[in-house]
Design a protein around this motif. Structure first.
Motif, short mmCIF file in Angstrom:
data_model
loop_
_atom_site.label_atom_id
_atom_site.label_comp_id
_atom_site.label_asym_id
_atom_site.label_seq_id
_atom_site.Cartn_x
_atom_site.Cartn_y
_atom_site.Cartn_z
N ARG A 261 0.80 -1.23 0.00
CA ARG A 261 0.00 0.00 0.00
C ARG A 261 0.83 1.27 0.00
NH1 ARG A 261 -4.52 -2.37 4.21
NH2 ARG A 261 -5.54 -3.71 2.65
N ALA A 262 1.94 1.29 0.73
CA ALA A 262 2.77 2.49 0.75
C ALA A 262 3.34 2.78 -0.64
CB ALA A 262 3.90 2.32 1.76
N ALA A 263 3.88 1.74 -1.29
CA ALA A 263 4.42 1.92 -2.63
C ALA A 263 3.31 2.27 -3.63
CB ALA A 263 5.14 0.65 -3.08
N PHE A 264 2.15 1.65 -3.44
CA PHE A 264 1.03 1.92 -4.35
C PHE A 264 0.60 3.38 -4.23
CE2 PHE A 264 -3.31 2.11 -5.79
CZ PHE A 264 -3.35 1.27 -6.89
N LEU A 265 0.59 3.91 -3.02
CA LEU A 265 0.21 5.31 -2.81
C LEU A 265 1.21 6.24 -3.50
CD1 LEU A 265 -1.69 7.35 -1.50
CD2 LEU A 265 -0.26 7.23 0.56
N GLN A 266 2.49 5.94 -3.36
CA GLN A 266 3.52 6.76 -4.00
C GLN A 266 3.41 6.70 -5.52
OE1 GLN A 266 6.91 4.77 -2.37
NE2 GLN A 266 7.04 6.07 -0.56
#
Length: 355
Positions: free
Chosen positions: A171-176
């Motif tokens: 999720r963190a990478a997807f948000l970025q």
């Protein structure tokens, strides 16, 4: 406002196709899905030809044609890429992905260029380009029929709804990556949907010039995607997002100064940044996702970027009615620049981990 809503209808069709047909080629085979997509594409062009022949009352058909075109593009997005990978074999996957990326973005750029030139120099400007496209579709059908089916689906041949979702680990990478992708595709949406209005505001009413400007943006995007294939995902995403921020800043300045040269420069810089970051963003979100969930994550990513290519453009249409195109465009560029800058800062401070 009507122009932006008609433009957004395309994205509705794309999203519907991604959800309904995201896995269709795995269960039905590549060729049946590609042929169905071509049928929809050809039908949409015939609808546009009919609209061009009407003197009034063609708006419902125009929306229908746009949705059909979006459905076709959504079916092609994953299927054609997968087919190229199948035909290329394990040793040529990078080349296949680059060809797919350039064909996708290059086609989006060639469409406005060829249409603009035909509108300027050929008769029946509202029909000729679509008739040419129908001929291209027929040639594509013949080409697909001439090649063998690359996959042999196992199990029952039925459609399965594509479930969107992002696992917690990604999720963190997807948000970025999703934020950068959203901003990049919104830039493409701006140049595709409102370039004629912007150029008219600057005193230019030549449809061929509009086509050249839009083509320059997408050509820069295609070049950026080719370059990104030579770089690791994270450095390419960092560089591309930084270039995208610069392009958006120049876009705001070009609107404030009513400068056509700056507008073109902004499109080329922003397009290059979008292309450089897009491939890297997609690669990053799939890299950090568990293997068994990568298909759903990739579909979720495409859903985000296609919302980016349509929803902000609708906002521009609404804002233009109240505040004018120039002021609305400046605010639009500033908001997207802030989003891209936030993504860039997050990427620089936090390195995603692979699953």
């Amino acid at each position: 406002m009507t122009v932006t809503l008609v433009y957004a209808a395309y994205a509705v069709g794309v999203l519907a196709a991604l959800l309904a047909f995201g896995r269709a080629s795995d269960t039905l085979g590549r060729r049946p899905v590609l042929l169905a997509a071509l049928a929809l594409s050809g039908t949409s062009s015939l609808v546009f030809v009919l609209v061009g022949a009407m003197s009034s009352g063609g708006l419902p058909l125009l929306f229908t044609g746009r949705v059909l075109s979006g459905l076709s593009a959504g079916m092609f997005t994953g299927t054609a890429t997968a087919a190229l990978a199948d035909y290329a074999g394990k040793d040529n996957q990078l080349r296949a992905s680059v060809i797919a990326a350039v064909a996708n973005i290059g086609g989006l750029g060639l469409g406005p260029l060829v249409s603009g030139l035909l509108a300027r120099h050929a008769g029946r400007p509202l029909q000729t380009s679509y008739l040419v496209h129908v001929v291209v579709v027929v040639l594509a059908v013949a080409a697909i029929l001439a090649v063998p089916e690359p996959v042999r689906p196992d199990g029952p041949r039925r459609l399965r709804f594509q479930r969107l979702g992002v696992p917690a680990v990604a999720r963190a990478a997807f948000l970025q990556a999703g934020t950068a992708g959203f901003a990049g595709f919104a830039l493409l949406g701006l140049f595709t949907a409102v370039s004629p209005s912007v150029l008219a505001l600057l005193g230019h009413h030549n449809p061929a010039l509009t086509g050249v400007v839009v083509f320059a943006v997408f050509a820069a995007s295609a070049a950026g995607q080719v370059v990104s294939a030579t770089l690791p995902a994270r450095p390419a995403l960092l560089a591309g997002t930084g270039v995208l921020v610069l392009g958006l800043a120049v876009l705001g300045i070009s609107l404030a100064r009513s400068s056509l040269p700056l507008l073109v420069i902004a499109g080329v810089i922003g397009g290059a940044g979008q292309g450089l970051s897009f491939r890297a963003a997609l690669g990053l979100v799939t890299q950090v996702s568990p293997a068994e969930q990568r298909g759903g994550v990739a579909s979720s990513f495409f859903a985000v970027v296609y919302v980016g290519i349509s929803l902000p453009v609708v906002g521009i249409g609404v804002g233009t009615r109240e505040y004018g195109l120039v002021h609305t465009g400046e605010v639009f560029a500033a908001i997207l620049a802030v989003l891209a800058l936030l993504a860039l800062t997050s990427l620089a401070l936090r390195k995603p981990r692979a699953a």
